[in-house]
Every structure is written in C-alpha cells, then in structure tokens.
Design a protein around this motif. Structure first.
Motif, PDB file in Angstrom:
ATOM      1  N   ARG B 426       5.890  -6.520   7.338  1.00 35.13           N
ATOM      2  CA  ARG B 426       5.813  -5.223   8.041  1.00 35.13           C
ATOM      3  C   ARG B 426       4.502  -4.525   7.931  1.00 35.13           C
ATOM      4  O   ARG B 426       3.942  -4.095   8.961  1.00 35.13           O
ATOM      5  CB  ARG B 426       7.000  -4.510   7.420  1.00 35.13           C
ATOM      6  CG  ARG B 426       7.837  -3.480   8.199  1.00 35.13           C
ATOM      7  CD  ARG B 426       8.712  -2.672   7.389  1.00 35.13           C
ATOM      8  NE  ARG B 426       8.079  -1.938   6.270  1.00 35.13           N
ATOM      9  CZ  ARG B 426       8.582  -1.832   4.990  1.00 35.13           C
ATOM     10  NH1 ARG B 426       9.644  -2.323   4.871  1.00 35.13           N
ATOM     11  NH2 ARG B 426       8.066  -0.985   4.088  1.00 35.13           N
ATOM     12  N   TRP B 427       3.886  -4.737   6.522  1.00 33.93           N
ATOM     13  CA  TRP B 427       2.531  -3.951   6.817  1.00 33.93           C
ATOM     14  C   TRP B 427       1.702  -4.594   7.520  1.00 33.93           C
ATOM     15  O   TRP B 427       0.597  -3.915   8.020  1.00 33.93           O
ATOM     16  CB  TRP B 427       1.868  -4.226   5.185  1.00 33.93           C
ATOM     17  CG  TRP B 427       3.100  -3.625   3.988  1.00 33.93           C
ATOM     18  CD1 TRP B 427       3.775  -4.379   3.090  1.00 33.93           C
ATOM     19  CD2 TRP B 427       3.592  -2.179   3.898  1.00 33.93           C
ATOM     20  NE1 TRP B 427       4.574  -3.532   2.558  1.00 33.93           N
ATOM     21  CE2 TRP B 427       4.485  -2.157   2.941  1.00 33.93           C
ATOM     22  CE3 TRP B 427       3.294  -1.239   4.461  1.00 33.93           C
ATOM     23  CZ2 TRP B 427       5.106  -1.200   2.423  1.00 33.93           C
ATOM     24  CZ3 TRP B 427       3.969   0.097   3.990  1.00 33.93           C
ATOM     25  CH2 TRP B 427       4.875  -0.042   3.314  1.00 33.93           C
ATOM     26  N   TYR B 429       2.065  -5.994  10.563  1.00 35.22           N
ATOM     27  CA  TYR B 429       2.310  -5.494  11.918  1.00 35.22           C
ATOM     28  C   TYR B 429       1.998  -4.090  12.004  1.00 35.22           C
ATOM     29  O   TYR B 429       1.448  -3.485  13.203  1.00 35.22           O
ATOM     30  CB  TYR B 429       3.753  -5.724  12.047  1.00 35.22           C
ATOM     31  CG  TYR B 429       4.300  -7.111  11.932  1.00 35.22           C
ATOM     32  CD1 TYR B 429       3.595  -8.159  12.687  1.00 35.22           C
ATOM     33  CD2 TYR B 429       5.602  -7.438  11.711  1.00 35.22           C
ATOM     34  CE1 TYR B 429       3.869  -9.514  12.535  1.00 35.22           C
ATOM     35  CE2 TYR B 429       5.851  -8.730  11.530  1.00 35.22           C
ATOM     36  CZ  TYR B 429       5.207  -9.669  12.047  1.00 35.22           C
ATOM     37  OH  TYR B 429       5.325 -11.157  11.772  1.00 35.22           O
ATOM     38  N   GLN B 430       2.416  -3.137  10.976  1.00 39.92           N
ATOM     39  CA  GLN B 430       2.039  -1.544  11.054  1.00 39.92           C
ATOM     40  C   GLN B 430       0.463  -1.699  11.084  1.00 39.92           C
ATOM     41  O   GLN B 430      -0.009  -0.954  12.058  1.00 39.92           O
ATOM     42  CB  GLN B 430       2.477  -0.971   9.700  1.00 39.92           C
ATOM     43  CG  GLN B 430       2.087   0.290   9.669  1.00 39.92           C
ATOM     44  CD  GLN B 430       3.242   1.171  10.513  1.00 39.92           C
ATOM     45  OE1 GLN B 430       4.489   1.176  10.421  1.00 39.92           O
ATOM     46  NE2 GLN B 430       2.683   1.641  11.552  1.00 39.92           N
ATOM     47  N   ALA B 431      -0.388  -2.307  10.552  1.00 37.22           N
ATOM     48  CA  ALA B 431      -1.659  -2.086  10.531  1.00 37.22           C
ATOM     49  C   ALA B 431      -2.142  -2.455  11.829  1.00 37.22           C
ATOM     50  O   ALA B 431      -3.122  -2.374  12.572  1.00 37.22           O
ATOM     51  CB  ALA B 431      -2.498  -2.907   9.602  1.00 37.22           C
ATOM     52  N   GLN B 432      -1.529  -3.715  12.471  1.00 38.96           N
ATOM     53  CA  GLN B 432      -2.176  -4.252  13.736  1.00 38.96           C
ATOM     54  C   GLN B 432      -1.716  -3.096  15.027  1.00 38.96           C
ATOM     55  O   GLN B 432      -2.356  -3.101  15.831  1.00 38.96           O
ATOM     56  CB  GLN B 432      -1.569  -5.588  13.940  1.00 38.96           C
ATOM     57  CG  GLN B 432      -1.851  -6.854  13.213  1.00 38.96           C
ATOM     58  CD  GLN B 432      -1.060  -7.949  13.463  1.00 38.96           C
ATOM     59  OE1 GLN B 432       0.059  -8.334  12.668  1.00 38.96           O
ATOM     60  NE2 GLN B 432      -1.462  -8.846  14.297  1.00 38.96           N
ATOM     61  N   SER B 433      -0.413  -2.427  14.730  1.00 42.32           N
ATOM     62  CA  SER B 433      -0.258  -1.694  15.696  1.00 42.32           C
ATOM     63  C   SER B 433      -0.954  -0.582  15.789  1.00 42.32           C
ATOM     64  O   SER B 433      -1.092   0.171  16.620  1.00 42.32           O
ATOM     65  CB  SER B 433       1.408  -1.108  15.455  1.00 42.32           C
ATOM     66  OG  SER B 433       1.329  -0.105  14.641  1.00 42.32           O
ATOM     67  N   LEU B 434      -1.862  -0.184  14.672  1.00 45.23           N
ATOM     68  CA  LEU B 434      -2.716   0.838  14.573  1.00 45.23           C
ATOM     69  C   LEU B 434      -4.083   0.345  15.048  1.00 45.23           C
ATOM     70  O   LEU B 434      -5.054   0.986  15.273  1.00 45.23           O
ATOM     71  CB  LEU B 434      -2.966   1.249  13.042  1.00 45.23           C
ATOM     72  CG  LEU B 434      -1.891   2.018  12.589  1.00 45.23           C
ATOM     73  CD1 LEU B 434      -2.017   2.278  11.194  1.00 45.23           C
ATOM     74  CD2 LEU B 434      -1.584   3.180  13.390  1.00 45.23           C
ATOM     75  N   GLY B 435      -4.065  -0.977  15.599  1.00 46.22           N
ATOM     76  CA  GLY B 435      -5.624  -1.461  16.141  1.00 46.22           C
ATOM     77  C   GLY B 435      -6.193  -2.467  15.811  1.00 46.22           C
ATOM     78  O   GLY B 435      -7.275  -2.675  16.022  1.00 46.22           O
ATOM     79  N   TYR B 436      -5.661  -2.963  14.284  1.00 46.18           N
ATOM     80  CA  TYR B 436      -6.324  -3.846  13.615  1.00 46.18           C
ATOM     81  C   TYR B 436      -6.106  -5.217  13.870  1.00 46.18           C
ATOM     82  O   TYR B 436      -4.897  -5.670  14.266  1.00 46.18           O
ATOM     83  CB  TYR B 436      -6.234  -3.538  12.322  1.00 46.18           C
ATOM     84  CG  TYR B 436      -6.903  -2.394  11.707  1.00 46.18           C
ATOM     85  CD1 TYR B 436      -8.028  -2.454  10.918  1.00 46.18           C
ATOM     86  CD2 TYR B 436      -6.348  -1.070  11.772  1.00 46.18           C
ATOM     87  CE1 TYR B 436      -8.803  -1.189  10.718  1.00 46.18           C
ATOM     88  CE2 TYR B 436      -6.904  -0.107  11.608  1.00 46.18           C
ATOM     89  CZ  TYR B 436      -8.191  -0.082  10.830  1.00 46.18           C
ATOM     90  OH  TYR B 436      -8.788   1.255  10.615  1.00 46.18           O
ATOM     91  N   SER B 437      -6.815  -6.281  14.071  1.00 45.68           N
ATOM     92  CA  SER B 437      -6.716  -7.684  14.211  1.00 45.68           C
ATOM     93  C   SER B 437      -6.033  -8.358  13.008  1.00 45.68           C
ATOM     94  O   SER B 437      -6.000  -7.797  11.722  1.00 45.68           O
ATOM     95  CB  SER B 437      -7.898  -8.518  14.485  1.00 45.68           C
ATOM     96  OG  SER B 437      -8.662  -8.711  13.577  1.00 45.68           O
ATOM     97  N   GLN B 444      -7.882  -5.825   4.972  1.00 48.59           N
ATOM     98  CA  GLN B 444      -7.942  -4.472   4.610  1.00 48.59           C
ATOM     99  C   GLN B 444      -6.872  -3.898   4.094  1.00 48.59           C
ATOM    100  O   GLN B 444      -6.603  -2.989   3.469  1.00 48.59           O
ATOM    101  CB  GLN B 444      -8.549  -3.496   5.891  1.00 48.59           C
ATOM    102  CG  GLN B 444      -9.799  -3.902   6.377  1.00 48.59           C
ATOM    103  CD  GLN B 444     -10.352  -3.102   7.302  1.00 48.59           C
ATOM    104  OE1 GLN B 444     -10.091  -1.847   7.458  1.00 48.59           O
ATOM    105  NE2 GLN B 444     -11.190  -3.607   8.349  1.00 48.59           N
ATOM    106  N   VAL B 445      -5.448  -4.458   4.340  1.00 48.38           N
ATOM    107  CA  VAL B 445      -4.313  -4.142   3.898  1.00 48.38           C
ATOM    108  C   VAL B 445      -3.642  -4.965   2.990  1.00 48.38           C
ATOM    109  O   VAL B 445      -3.448  -4.386   1.941  1.00 48.38           O
ATOM    110  CB  VAL B 445      -3.182  -3.728   5.159  1.00 48.38           C
ATOM    111  CG1 VAL B 445      -1.898  -3.378   4.713  1.00 48.38           C
ATOM    112  CG2 VAL B 445      -3.887  -2.597   5.957  1.00 48.38           C
TER     113      VAL B 445
END
Lengths: 215, 531
Positions: B426-427, B429-437, B444-445
């Motif tokens: 989940r973490w 996906y969450q970071a990716q939905s904020l625009g990170y590859s 970074q997460v």
C-alpha cells in the motif's frame, strides 16, 4: 473527466477457467462529480479501484479503456496517471511528520520556498498549523483524514480515488469530514470515484451498484 | 533484476561455500592412511555429545520458560545487546566473575567471611565442561528468545492463554500445553543452529573448555596443526558431520515426541498445578541479563587496570594504567583491521539479505526459507577447513571478506525477515499515486520505513563479523590479526589480565555500533508498517 469504457475483469481459477468478476460497459465522471461504487464485499469494488489506480492485478484478466481528460491512460504506470488516492486508514507515511508528508506530495516543479508556502497554506485551511511537526500516530482519526486528503490534493491530481475513506471515523465526525471532503473535490473541479459499503456516504454523481451483476 | 540479484546472492553466499568445502572432505587423505585413531576420539566425542544434548535441552527449557514472561516484543533491545557481546569477550568476563579466585568468590568472602582461601572444590574450575556449558547457555538463550519472540508475534497466543484460563487452566499450564506445542515446530531451525554451534564452536572451548582431552571441536583444531600423515583432522570433520546428523535426528524426535506427551498431559493433568511455588524464571531475566553484561564489562575494565591484587581482597590493591599504555600501540591497528573488516562484511551481508527478501516480498513469498540460513546448520569448522585446503592459508582480502559475509548473511536475513516481508505494498502505491516512480518510491518510502530493521541487521552483522575467529585465523593464516584472534590467543595462553584488555576492546566495538545506530529511539520504532 474520468471515463471507463467496456471494462471486464475476470479472475483466474485453478481449473484454467475464468470467472467474470465485474463488467462495466461505460462510466463517465465529470469534473467536480463524485461517482459512488457500492456492492457487497467480493463484488469487485476494490479490484475496480485498483485497476483505475494502476496496481498490478495478479491473478486477474483485464480488458477495457481508461481515459482521463481525453487521454488514454490504462497503459501508464501509477505515477504517470495523475490519480490521487485516499485509503480508509494508515494513509500518512508513519515515519514522516505531517509537514514531511505534505512536502513529499508536492510536485517537483516548485522550488523549496514555494513548497513551504503551499504546505503551510494547506495546513492553515484545515486549521492544523499547530500539528506541523506531529507524527501521524499522534493525531486523531479526524485529523489524519483531513491531512491525508490535503496531501492527495497537494500532488495536484487530475482525478481522485477514495477507498472507504470515512469508515474508520466515528459517526459524529464522519458527516462533517465527508461534507468537507466533497466540498474540496467540487472546488478543485476534479472527478472522483468513491468506494463504500455505506449508502449514506455516497456522493452526488452516478451510483454504480456492482452487486446486481451476478443476479 | 531483483530476481537475478537474489539468485546471485544465494549462489555466492550459500552454494559456493558448500561446494568449496567439499573437495577437502574427500581428497584430503592423499590416497593412503586415513585411519581413525579411536583412542584419540572416544572421549572428546562422548563429551561433546553429552554437552550438546544437555546444553540444547537446557536452552530450550529455560528459553521457553522465559519467553512466557517476555512474550512477543518487550525487551527486544536488551536481547539484541546481549547477543551482540562477542562470545570471546563474554567468556573472558564470565571467567573473571566465576573462577575459583574470581569476583564472585571474593564477593562471598567480603560479605560472609567464609572463604579465606580460594575454595578447592569450587564447582567452576577455570577450564571444564561445566564452565563451558554455562557460558554457552548464557550466549544461546538470548538467541532462542530473539527467534521465539519473532515467532510468537505470528501466533494469537495471548487470546489462547486468555481462553484457556477462562476454561480453568492455570496460565503456566496453558503456556506449556497450548502455546508451546504450536511454538515448538517454529523453533526447529533455531534449535538446529544451536545444536551445530554447541557442537562445533572452537574459540570458547579453547578458553574455557577442558584441556586434556578437549571437546571434539578443539581436538579437530589441534589435529589440524599437526599435519600428521594420517590426517586425523579430516577424520574429526567426519565425526562432526556424523554427530550433526545424529543430533538433528534426535532433535526431530524430540520435537515430534512433544505433542503426544502434551495430549496425554491435557487429558490426565489437573488444570492447575498443586504446588504453589513458582519459578518466576522470566521475570527478572532481562534485568539479570543486562546486569550480567554490565558486570562482564565492569570486570573486564577493572581487571585491565588492576595491579597487585591478593586473593580475598575484592578490589585490587593497586591500579595501573601501564598495561593500557604499553598495549595500545598493538591494539589500535587490530581495532582498525577488525573494524573495516566488519564494516564491509556487514554492509555486504545486509545488502545481500535485502536483495533476497525484496525478491520474496515482490513474489509475496512470506515464509522464512531455510536456504539463506543453511550456513547456521553446518559446523563452521568443516567449512573453513575445506576452504583453507582449497585456497591456501595466505588468502587475505577478498577471500576473508567473503568468508565473513557468508557467516553474517544468515543473521541479517533472520533479523530483516519479519519486517521486510510484511511491509504492505500500500505504501508504495500511495507514493506512486503522489507522482513517484516505483524506483523512487522504493528508495524514498520503503527503505526509510524499514530503516530501523536495516540498522539492526547491520549492527548484528557487524558484531558477528567482529566475533569471527576461525575464518580469520585459518584463511588469513595469521597475516591479518584481528582483535578477536589476538584476544583468543592471549587468553588461551593464560594471561587473563592482558586478555581482559583485549576482550574489553572486542566487546566495545559492537557496543559502539549498536549505540550509534540504535541508541536514539528512532521515530518509527513505535509504528507498525505492516497492514
């Protein structure tokens, strides 16, 4: 505008057969509109959401088109789709402070000063400026929800997915957070897709009941 | 990419070490003359079998009794610090405390005036199987506790205990009859590692074990230096392998014998014990354990400064810094060597474990695999002897680092496993939905989220590398002395005072690393990053 066209998701079975999990011929969500997905558990609500977000769906067969503002995006990786996401719990990265969570979301095009300014502004609009340096686990459920939403919005998404975002809140808080969230979406004028199993949580847009399909 | 890395790691750190050790076992006899000398092996073998069986049983029993009170999480930090004290330093310190003229007898005399001379029949002479057993016990219980607490976290054992107590069973009986049968199979790998360690550890028995004849491992060690024509060291290695197999079978028997016993007890025992006395073994264990570690360090520190000190006096009559001053120029380079060796090995071992576990995480393969742990189930003596015969004794540098990484890797895998495979996608996906590859989100997460686990793994690997004696000695062939090889050679030579200085330094290195990496309470310690 978020548009789903002729989507079919089926599940691989052990006997190499496939069972249709859900089919959605056509769904259009306009900017500022909140479409609601309802249906009993197992009806594929979350799977649909995961497909829109772009999560790899292991064990599923999927076909269909996803369009966002006249661009077809179903082949894009998650981070290029510009679709924000709000989960029901544990949204905020637990190892980052409130401020760091917000800064993490801001697009890279802003310089340091602009980022500071924007995150401060966002905190001010929800009147949580004092929680700037708090860690997520030190916040109440309502505070977490509000910060999680403004974090999603700070990334400047062009659509928003909400996965039962209110179900972890108690009833008193729930109505006000829901109202506030919907107002934010209206104000940004972006399409949103809400998954819920509580009929009172639905938005003002189309309501899709996935429970009917197997009947 | 991750898959390839994971496979490469397992090839280099598990398969290669095995293959490299094999030839020596079969061809070292040079054709003729491998003939077992029975009189040489009879006593060491039987001594070792007795030692291993009794130590393993005692570790298991006391470990389980303590685990009941410690449970699944509390005191984790104390356990890992206890574990990190290198066993050689620990052995020297325990010796200073427990020997006939040690601090303990002096303390007894000071308080009670009952021991005006060192007691003759003191049950813990400087070198004996009993002393050896006690030190092994104290080193291995924390290891079992560490594994038990990670395994308990995956069992809803608190509910079971509550449920059982509401049905009228006493908490203690519920633990032994309900939780232990479920826990025991999960401790199998840890117990196998304990059996192998007890069977084949060389440096502790060199310091504390019986001399003539020694335990099996020390006899193999001594035979290795004799280069006799009939190659008794190779025979010894076969003995080690044979005993490993037999003891594994016994362990298997023990583990499968427990459930029927428990069934019997469940049907015939009273729900509460009639005796009212309680061995509250676990209650103070952490305090005692932490206190013991401190006492060991204090004894080492005191002894390294001690001047003249005649028996019944608790404190030395004189203090002197001269030992420090004269030895420091010799110790400093040793510390540097040990330090860089451990830093590189720990970094590589941690990275290797991350590669393997990341592959497991991505393929949703959450169980703990035996392959990365394999080196814990093979006597180190056998492996190192094989490598040395293959590569020669003068191989320092890369070969030495490789050998250290091989032995650090199972520990980094153990420490990282729980946190790594359970972190939620989940973490990411969450970071990716904020625009990170994906790659950015991972660095970074996910990685910062697991920082604490990574630091723990690194610190444990660091102390494992510091403690390596046999690989360092035999592969570098004495060309690369470390604080550990010197501490062992001084202590086995009998100069306990000088040894205590070296042992103190050996214990300080990992302690410094633990304090640096884990001393501050990091933010995410309180947070569960799993679902």
């Amino acid at each position: 505008m978020l548009r789903i066209k002729s989507l079919r998701i089926s599940q691989h079975q052990q006997t190499s057969q496939q069972t249709l999990l859900l089919a959605l011929p056509q769904l259009t969500i306009n900017g500022g509109e909140i479409a609601t997905l309802i249906g009993p558990s197992g009806s594929g609500k979350t799977t649909l959401l995961r497909w829109v977000l772009g999560e790899p769906l292991v064990g599923f067969e999927q076909q269909g088109e996803l369009w966002l503002n006249d661009q077809r995006i179903d082949h894009y990786p998650i981070h290029q789709r510009k679709i924000g996401l709000l989960y029901q719990k544990g949204d905020l990265f637990p190892h980052l402070s409130v401020k760091e969570n917000l800064l993490f979301a801001l697009p890279r095009k802003y310089n340091k000063q602009q980022k500071q300014q924007r995150s401060e502004q966002a905190l001010a609009t929800i009147e949580l400026t004092s929680k700037r340096n708090a860690m997520p686990h030190q916040l109440s459920g309502g505070e977490q929800s509000r910060i999680a939403l403004i974090r999603s919005l700070l990334a400047e998404p062009e659509a928003l997915l909400l996965d039962e975002p209110f179900s972890a809140l108690d009833t008193g808080l729930r109505a006000s957070i829901r109202q506030w969230t919907f107002a934010q979406i209206k104000q940004r004028n972006i399409p949103a897709l809400l998954v819920t199993h509580d009929e009172f949580d639905h938005g003002d847009g189309p309501i899709i009941n996935l429970g009917n399909q197997h009947a | 990419m991750v898959r390839a890395l994971s496979v490469a790691v397992l090839l280099i750190l598990v398969v290669m070490p095995l293959l490299a050790a094999l030839p020596a076992l079969f061809f070292a006899g040079q054709g003729a003359g491998i003939r077992a000398n029975w009189s040489l092996w009879l006593v060491p073998v039987s001594q070792t079998v007795l030692l291993t069986i009794s130590v393993t049983l005692l570790v298991l029993l006391s470990g389980l009794a303590i685990a009941r009170h410690i449970g699944d999480s509390r005191g984790f930090a104390v356990i890992s610090v206890l574990l990190s004290t290198p066993h050689v330093a620990f052995a020297v310190g325990i010796m200073l405390l427990l020997s006939p003229s040690g601090y303990l007898t002096r303390l007894v005399h000071t308080l009670l005036h009952t021991l005006p001379t060192p007691p003759a029949g003191w049950p813990l002479p400087e070198k004996s199987v009993l002393t050896l057993a006690i030190v092994l016990l104290l080193k291995e219980i924390p290891f079992l506790l560490l594994i038990a607490s990670t395994q308990l976290r995956q069992l809803p054992y608190q509910q079971w205990l509550l449920q059982a107590q509401s049905l009228g069973w006493s908490a203690r009986r519920a633990w032994w009859l309900l939780v232990v049968p479920a826990l025991l199979p999960r401790l199998k790998l840890a117990l196998a590692a304990i059996v192998i360690y007890t069977l084949s550890v060389v440096d502790i028995p060199l310091l504390l074990g019986p001399n003539m004849p020694g335990v099996l491992a020390t006899v193999v060690y001594q035979q290795h230096y004799k280069w006799s024509a009939d190659n008794q060291a190779v025979i010894g290695v076969w003995w080690l392998l044979l005993l490993s197999a037999v003891l594994f079978l016994l362990l298997q028997g023990l583990l499968s014998g427990y459930p029927p016993l428990v069934r019997l007890a469940r049907n015939h025992w009273q729900k509460t014990s009639r005796w009212r006395w309680h061995l509250s073994a676990g209650m103070g264990f952490l305090q005692v354990g932490a206190g013991l570690s401190l006492l060991v360090l204090a004894a080492l520190l005191m002894e390294s400064f001690a001047g003249a000190r005649f028996y019944p006096a608790l404190w030395p009559q004189q203090w002197q810094a001269s030992r420090w001053l004269t030895e420091w120029p010799y110790i400093w380079p040793l510390l540097l060597t040990s330090g860089w060796l451990a830093l590189i090995s720990a970094a590589l071992a941690t990275a290797a474990a991350i590669a393997v576990l990341e592959h497991q995480r991505r393929t949703k393969n959450r169980s703990m695999h035996w392959l990365p742990l394999l080196m814990l189930f093979i006597p180190q003596l056998v492996l190192v002897l094989g490598w040395q015969k293959l590569a020669g004794a003068g191989s320092s540098g890369p070969m030495l680092i490789w050998s250290h990484v091989v032995f650090c890797f199972p520990y980094t895998y153990l420490v990282l496993h729980g946190a790594w495979v359970n972190v939620s996608d989940r973490w990411l996906y969450q970071a990716q939905s904020l625009g990170y590859s994906y790659r950015q989100a991972w660095w970074q997460v996910l990685l910062p989220m697991l920082k604490h686990a990574v630091f723990s793994a690194f610190a444990v690997a660091f102390s494992v590398s510091i403690a390596q004696y046999l690989p360092t000695l035999w592969l570098a062939g004495g060309t690369l002395p470390t604080i550990t090889t010197e501490a062992v050679s001084i202590a086995s030579g009998g100069d306990w005072r000088l040894a205590s200085l070296y042992a103190l330094m050996q214990a300080l290195l990992p302690l410094v690393m633990f304090t640096l990496l884990l001393g501050r309470k990091t933010k995410q310690q309180a947070i569960d990053v799993a679902h």
